[in-house]
Enzyme design. Sequence first.
Site, short mmCIF file in Angstrom:
data_model
loop_
_atom_site.label_atom_id
_atom_site.label_comp_id
_atom_site.label_asym_id
_atom_site.label_seq_id
_atom_site.Cartn_x
_atom_site.Cartn_y
_atom_site.Cartn_z
N ASP A 27 -4.98 16.76 8.95
CA ASP A 27 -3.86 16.76 8.03
C ASP A 27 -3.40 18.19 7.72
O ASP A 27 -3.10 18.53 6.58
CB ASP A 27 -4.27 16.03 6.73
CG ASP A 27 -3.09 15.73 5.82
OD1 ASP A 27 -1.96 15.66 6.32
OD2 ASP A 27 -3.30 15.59 4.60
N CYS A 36 -0.35 -11.49 5.83
CA CYS A 36 -0.83 -10.92 4.56
C CYS A 36 0.16 -9.88 4.04
O CYS A 36 0.62 -9.02 4.78
CB CYS A 36 -2.20 -10.29 4.75
SG CYS A 36 -2.87 -9.52 3.25
N CYS A 57 -0.91 -5.72 0.08
CA CYS A 57 -0.59 -4.33 -0.28
C CYS A 57 0.84 -4.19 -0.76
O CYS A 57 1.13 -3.45 -1.71
CB CYS A 57 -0.85 -3.40 0.91
SG CYS A 57 0.10 -3.78 2.40
N CYS A 110 1.60 -3.03 -4.80
CA CYS A 110 2.03 -1.65 -5.01
C CYS A 110 2.70 -1.55 -6.38
O CYS A 110 3.70 -2.24 -6.64
CB CYS A 110 3.00 -1.21 -3.91
SG CYS A 110 3.63 0.47 -4.14
N CYS A 113 -3.05 7.30 -5.60
CA CYS A 113 -3.10 5.88 -5.93
C CYS A 113 -3.80 5.16 -4.79
O CYS A 113 -3.53 5.43 -3.62
CB CYS A 113 -1.68 5.35 -6.11
SG CYS A 113 -1.58 3.57 -6.41
N CYS A 120 -3.12 -0.07 -2.83
CA CYS A 120 -2.91 -0.80 -1.58
C CYS A 120 -4.21 -0.96 -0.80
O CYS A 120 -4.36 -1.90 -0.01
CB CYS A 120 -1.85 -0.10 -0.72
SG CYS A 120 -2.27 1.58 -0.20
N CYS A 147 -6.67 -4.76 -0.35
CA CYS A 147 -6.69 -5.14 1.07
C CYS A 147 -7.93 -5.96 1.41
O CYS A 147 -9.06 -5.52 1.17
CB CYS A 147 -6.63 -3.89 1.95
SG CYS A 147 -6.68 -4.25 3.72
#
Length: 354
Positions: free
Chosen positions: A140, A198, A201, A205, A248, A251, A255
């Site tokens: 990242d 599904c 998520c 949110c 956060c 999600c 799951c």
Amino acid sequence: MADRPQFPTAAAIEDWARALGFQQIGITHVDLSAHEPHVREWLAKGFQGEMDYMVRNLDKRLHPERLEPGTCAVVSARMNYLAQGAAPARVLKRSDQAYISRYALGRDYHKVLRRRLAKLAQRINAAAQAQDARFRAFTDSAPVLEKALAENAGLGWMGKHSLLIHPEAGSWFFLGEIYTNLPLAETSTTEPNRCGACRACMNHCPTGAIVGDKVIDARRCISYLTIEHRGAIPVELRPLIGNRVFGCDDCQLCCPWNRDAPTTHEPDFKPRHGLDAASLVALFRWDEATFLRRTEGSALRRPGYEGWRRNLAVALGNGPPSPATKAALREARSGASELLREHIDWALARLDAC
């Protein structure tokens, strides 16, 4: 005639990776053409918000060989990060406590993964004994399509929340990459998308930021608003943020693939300073010196001290109207910047109305 270099197998590389703390590796090519239309459409709609770096060097993001010339293979690796600590759901229900995304509770993952990826690359190069071997390790930290590369390498599939999901590990893991000019054999097994119908998520949110399958409007995403965004948090979204002060995880928490997700034994990812269930008022009372001391070597420094206090002011405004909360906000107001003062005033008005 000189001996041709013997390139290590994926199985050997995975053994070396596991010894360094990774749970899995995959090896893939540099062709990201299947992902390019999705990326360009997302950017065209402005869903990146103020993250201008998503646009810069887009060509290099979509073409690894242009970011690091000569790259012909990518080693993608994952490392679990969910540590034992206060249960996330319990903290979210405590409006007087601060919820910090679980990935940021310990040592900065950039430092941990990049150092170990470099060691893994050196081990690969030593085994190959190729004189012109080159590598570059990422976590990242550059224009890299990490999740797309990991999906191509067989480490999982991208769920509707756009995070990578592994059928046994869920999504609580970091990703890192090694770009190399060594023609390593690709891992052929890929994971089919098992999200099916599904929508957990998307339905859970808090701000409705998941606007389509694998499409996140960052401008509504709490992680973006509390970490990347530098200005005022939109007034209409502040009540929806609750006590989330850095990132956060909703999600991921809802799951189904995370029901039995493993926790990590990595010491670097253990929560520091009791931040897995800290008091909002106590954190808001940190002066800048305390903030810098207690976030040293941590991803929590990303929004800066002002952004940190802005987030806490919003969370305090969403919490119980206790005398201690109001006193802390009023005390901070006199020396606050215009940005912080706006959020403090919003919080005080909200608490006074209770």
